[in-house]
Design a protein around this motif. Structure first.
Motif, PDB file in Angstrom:
ATOM      1  N   PRO A   1      38.200 -51.828  39.112  1.00  0.00           N
ATOM      2  CA  PRO A   1      38.455 -52.988  38.266  1.00  0.00           C
ATOM      3  C   PRO A   1      38.561 -54.257  39.092  1.00  0.00           C
ATOM      4  O   PRO A   1      39.091 -54.245  40.196  1.00  0.00           O
ATOM      5  N   VAL A   2      38.041 -55.330  38.567  1.00  0.00           N
ATOM      6  CA  VAL A   2      38.109 -56.627  39.237  1.00  0.00           C
ATOM      7  C   VAL A   2      38.722 -57.609  38.269  1.00  0.00           C
ATOM      8  O   VAL A   2      38.263 -57.771  37.150  1.00  0.00           O
TER       9      VAL A   2
ATOM     10  N   ILE B   1      48.720 -51.822  44.742  1.00  0.00           N
ATOM     11  CA  ILE B   1      49.024 -52.704  45.885  1.00  0.00           C
ATOM     12  C   ILE B   1      49.954 -53.814  45.432  1.00  0.00           C
ATOM     13  O   ILE B   1      51.017 -54.040  46.005  1.00  0.00           O
ATOM     14  N   ASN B   2      49.554 -54.532  44.389  1.00  0.00           N
ATOM     15  CA  ASN B   2      50.399 -55.592  43.845  1.00  0.00           C
ATOM     16  C   ASN B   2      51.390 -55.020  42.847  1.00  0.00           C
ATOM     17  O   ASN B   2      51.130 -54.008  42.188  1.00  0.00           O
TER      18      ASN B   2
ATOM     19  N   THR C   1      46.039 -47.020  52.408  1.00  0.00           N
ATOM     20  CA  THR C   1      44.826 -46.274  52.736  1.00  0.00           C
ATOM     21  C   THR C   1      43.873 -46.404  51.546  1.00  0.00           C
ATOM     22  O   THR C   1      44.157 -45.890  50.457  1.00  0.00           O
ATOM     23  N   PHE C   2      42.794 -47.134  51.744  1.00  0.00           N
ATOM     24  CA  PHE C   2      41.828 -47.341  50.670  1.00  0.00           C
ATOM     25  C   PHE C   2      40.910 -46.119  50.566  1.00  0.00           C
ATOM     26  O   PHE C   2      40.316 -45.687  51.564  1.00  0.00           O
ATOM     27  N   LEU C   3      40.786 -45.578  49.366  1.00  0.00           N
ATOM     28  CA  LEU C   3      39.963 -44.403  49.121  1.00  0.00           C
ATOM     29  C   LEU C   3      38.608 -44.827  48.553  1.00  0.00           C
ATOM     30  O   LEU C   3      38.516 -45.860  47.873  1.00  0.00           O
ATOM     31  N   PRO C   4      37.577 -44.029  48.810  1.00  0.00           N
ATOM     32  CA  PRO C   4      36.264 -44.373  48.233  1.00  0.00           C
ATOM     33  C   PRO C   4      36.306 -44.249  46.721  1.00  0.00           C
ATOM     34  O   PRO C   4      37.074 -43.444  46.172  1.00  0.00           O
TER      35      PRO C   4
ATOM     36  N   ARG D   1      46.439 -49.980  33.952  1.00  0.00           N
ATOM     37  CA  ARG D   1      45.590 -49.044  33.207  1.00  0.00           C
ATOM     38  C   ARG D   1      44.420 -48.552  34.063  1.00  0.00           C
ATOM     39  O   ARG D   1      43.891 -47.467  33.838  1.00  0.00           O
ATOM     40  N   LYS D   2      44.008 -49.393  35.025  1.00  0.00           N
ATOM     41  CA  LYS D   2      42.894 -49.019  35.904  1.00  0.00           C
ATOM     42  C   LYS D   2      43.305 -49.222  37.358  1.00  0.00           C
ATOM     43  O   LYS D   2      42.856 -50.155  38.015  1.00  0.00           O
ATOM     44  N   PRO D   3      44.219 -48.397  37.872  1.00  0.00           N
ATOM     45  CA  PRO D   3      44.672 -48.582  39.257  1.00  0.00           C
ATOM     46  C   PRO D   3      43.535 -48.378  40.248  1.00  0.00           C
ATOM     47  O   PRO D   3      42.619 -47.582  40.017  1.00  0.00           O
TER      48      PRO D   3
END
Length: 717
Positions: A420-421, A372-373, A409-412, A141-143
């Motif tokens: 989300p954590v 990623i996962n 590629t990690f985006l800002p 829900r919060k990629p």
């Protein structure tokens, strides 16, 4: 007229042959399905073109669940269920898996809940799957803002590719693959893993080649990590149970790999992967050695002043779980650790997590999130120094075949959007103990990289095999040998108490099985194994291990405190304790019982010596173990022994040392009172001075450190 007759006969023949051909393909597919050849079974069943046959649709769906493209199973299982709702007693479980693999978590939960309501014995398994759906729903829900890209056919193939190690300039990649063009090796499963190297050609990767004949060997070898300067390669070799080696880049070629020291590599346990910190002072590695929290754990060793790796420390319960933690990667900042785990809350199988070292301890791991996962295996993650580009290995339906290498590629973060954590608690999803029932459903095998395997996989169906736990009593090194008179090893009379058979029939037992081996040579031994009820001090089973293979099987009933003593002439006895609840589920435990020769300096932990908290009086449950010591000394009159008492580090150090001495003295006093000459016995209390594992915030570690040992100090008689 003749043409009309011909056409009529042709059409009539086709009407007869097409159904016949379809049935032949269905029969072929069914045979291949029963042989577990799911890939060819799928092809035959699809070619049968039996779209309205519920059984065919069900088996097509099951084939997809057994293979990498699990998401394709959904329409076929739905069709089978709609046409024949009782097509399988476990259809709700399979539909749950199909919906879960398509990220339809609400429907997946409905089917898992239906399955759970009808399968009380599999309640925990279904609850765990529901918990995975809750996590998957939360993450999808919060990629996170990241672009996941397959590195392409230049690197990936239809085989497994994993463990990507990318140079700091991003121009060179070292990776592992079991690719092969040899049909015999592929069919026989002997297409072993090799290490490859590939370089950038413009914006894409060139053609991979094997890294060096100095490194690649006949059997499995796998890349583990690359030092920050790119000149030291850590790799896995199938030596012993599996060890970590290093190779150095000299000129344009890599040197022959050398094993790390014995403080890192163990002769009987598995070291799978390793990563060195940027300053070269810390080595993080995965191992299933004793003293851990579960199966594979992550450990750390520090380089001492002499340039040697010190005794490693387990990273503790904040990181490690009863499952598998593997493929550690320590970021150049020295405080951010990435790793793969199947024991922390995940979307399905192994997920990737990160933890930061703050205020002197590792923080709760954070799931890296979706996309990623995934529900499938994700692992072997590494990331650039600026934390903008990552590489890892994962199984995806859109991949080239098996596990592929992907770049991230990690985006800002977007404006006004918080990333989300998900904190990964080490608490189990279900409060009941996680013990699996004997299963009636067969488990499709997920193809994972071999070095990962021991990472535990999360299959699409219920596990048929019983859970297996490795239990080993690790002895310390032996120093001075004692002259031994070799005599034939008499075989003890075997017997089993009739109550054991009653427990076995009711499946309320633990099956302990494995091998008895020599600590130094790992050779199999003939030995006598006794099961003692510590409450009554009665021997209820006595068996002999196979003299050629060392194999044994011992049934332990539930609802009691039991000691397992293994004896052989010329060796210290081995001691294991089992305290099993009355209603524990059936389980199997695989173990190596390691026998230590009776030589000066040899010592073993006495697992069946018990004291009340803060007390030094032997509890009645200890008598059988102390009697074993007495018998050892009677049979070996030349031996003198020291009983060592140890505590953890809780409380006052002097008080602990005094308590440990009183406890050791209690064992010595019993032996003297029962006929052993006092000149052959010594008691020593060490308190908390000699821990086996870390005491820091680890109740399990402290329990291991509270122990009583027997040590041989003389053999002159």
């Amino acid at each position: 007229m003749d043409k009309l007759v011909y056409l009529t006969l042709l059409i009539f023949g086709l009407m007869i042959s097409i159904p016949g051909q379809s049935q032949n393909l269905i029969d072929k597919g069914n045979r291949l399905f029963e042989k577990k050849d799911y890939e060819n079974a799928l092809k035959a069943l699809l070619d049968a073109n039996a779209a309205d046959d519920a059984d065919v649709n069900f088996k097509i769906g099951m084939c997809y669940l057994y293979l990498e493209t699990k998401s394709k199973s959904l329409p076929y299982l739905e069709k089978a269920f709609n046409a024949k709702s009782n097509i399988s007693e476990d259809i709700h479980y399979y539909l749950g898996m199909a919906y879960q693999n398509n990220h339809q978590y609400s429907k997946a939960r409905e089917h898992y809940e239906e399955f759970r309501s009808k399968n009380k014995k599999l309640y925990e398994l279904a609850t765990e799957k529901i918990f995975e759906c809750e996590i998957g729903d939360s993450l999808t829900r919060k990629p996170i803002r990241a672009v996941i890209t397959n590195v392409g056919a230049g690197v990936n193939s239809s085989f497994n590719e994993y463990s990507p190690l990318v140079s700091s300039d991003g121009q060179t990649m070292i990776f592992t693959s079991n690719r092969s063009t040899d049909d015999y090796k592929i069919k026989s499963g002997t297409n072993f893993e090799d290490i490859y190297i590939v370089r950038k050609a413009g914006s894409s990767w060139g053609t991979p080649e094997k890294i060096s004949p100095n490194i690649n060997i006949k059997f499995n070898d796998a890349a583990a990590s690359l030092s920050p300067d790119g000149k030291t390669l850590f790799l896995y070799y199938e030596d012993g149970a599996g060890d970590i080696y290093t190779s150095h880049l000299e000129g344009s070629d890599w040197t022959k790999p050398e094993p790390l020291s014995k403080t890192i590599n163990t002769p009987l346990f598995w070291e799978t992967s390793a990563c060195i910190s940027a300053d070269g002072q810390k080595l993080f590695f995965a191992s299933n050695r004793p003293g851990g929290k579960g199966e594979l754990d992550i450990w750390v060793s520090t380089l001492d002043a002499k340039g040697n790796w010190a005794k490693p420390t387990n990273l503790g319960s904040a990181i490690n779980t009863p499952g598998n933690e593997d493929s550690p990667f320590i970021h150049p900042d020295g405080v951010t650790l990435y790793f793969s785990s199947d024991g922390l809350p995940s979307m399905g199988s192994n997920d990737i997590y990160k933890s930061e070292f703050k205020d002197g301890k590792w923080q709760k791991p954070v799931n890296l999130g979706y996309p990623i996962n995934s529900i499938e295996y994700d692992g072997f993650f590494s990331i650039s120094e600026d934390k903008k580009t990552g590489y890892y290995s994962t199984l995806r339906a859109e991949g080239m075949g098996s596990a592929d290498i992907y770049t991230i590629t990690f985006l800002p973060p977007a404006k006004e959007e918080k990333e989300p954590v998900l904190l990964a608690s080490t608490e189990p999803a279900v409060q009941q103990p996680k013990v699996e029932e004997p299963k009636v459903i067969e488990q499709p095998k997920t193809k994972e990289p071999k070095v990962v395997e021991k990472p535990k996989e999360e299959p699409p169906v219920v596990i048929k095999e019983e859970p297996k736990v490795v239990v080993v009593t690790p002895p310390p090194a032996v120093t001075q040998p004692v002259a031994e008179t070799k005599t034939p090893e008499p075989a003890a009379t075997e017997f089993v108490d009739p109550i054991i058979e009653v427990h076995k029939a009711n499946k309320v037992v633990t099956l302990l099985k494995g091998k008895v081996i020599d600590e130094t040579t790992a050779q199999p031994l003939a030995a006598t194994i006794s099961l003692v009820d510590n409450i009554t001090n009665k021997v209820i089973t006595k068996i002999n291990s196979n003299p050629q293979t060392g194999d044994f099987e011992l049934i332990i009933p539930h609802g009691g405190n039991y000691g397992v003593a293994t004896e052989r002439q010329g060796y210290l006895f081995n001691s294991i304790n089992f305290n099993l609840p009355q209603f524990a589920e059936y389980q199997e435990i695989d173990t190596h019982i390691i026998m230590v020769k009776a030589e000066i300096g040899s010592k073993v932990v006495l697992k069946n010596i018990f004291f009340d908290i803060g007390k030094s009086d032997l509890k009645p449950e200890s008598i059988a173990e102390v009697e074993n010591i007495k018998e050892l000394l009677i049979i070996n009159p030349q031996l003198s022994v020291q009983i060592n008492g140890h505590t953890d580090n809780t409380g006052n150090a002097e008080t602990n040392k005094a308590l440990s001495l009183r406890r050791a003295s209690a064992v010595v006093s019993y032996l003297i009172e029962h006929g052993i000459n006092a000149s052959r016995l010594t008691a020593k209390g060490y308190g908390s001075e000699r821990p086996i594992v870390s005491n820091d915030d680890e109740s399990e570690g402290r329990a291991i450190n509270r122990r009583t040992e027997i040590e041989i100090i003389d053999a002159k008689g």
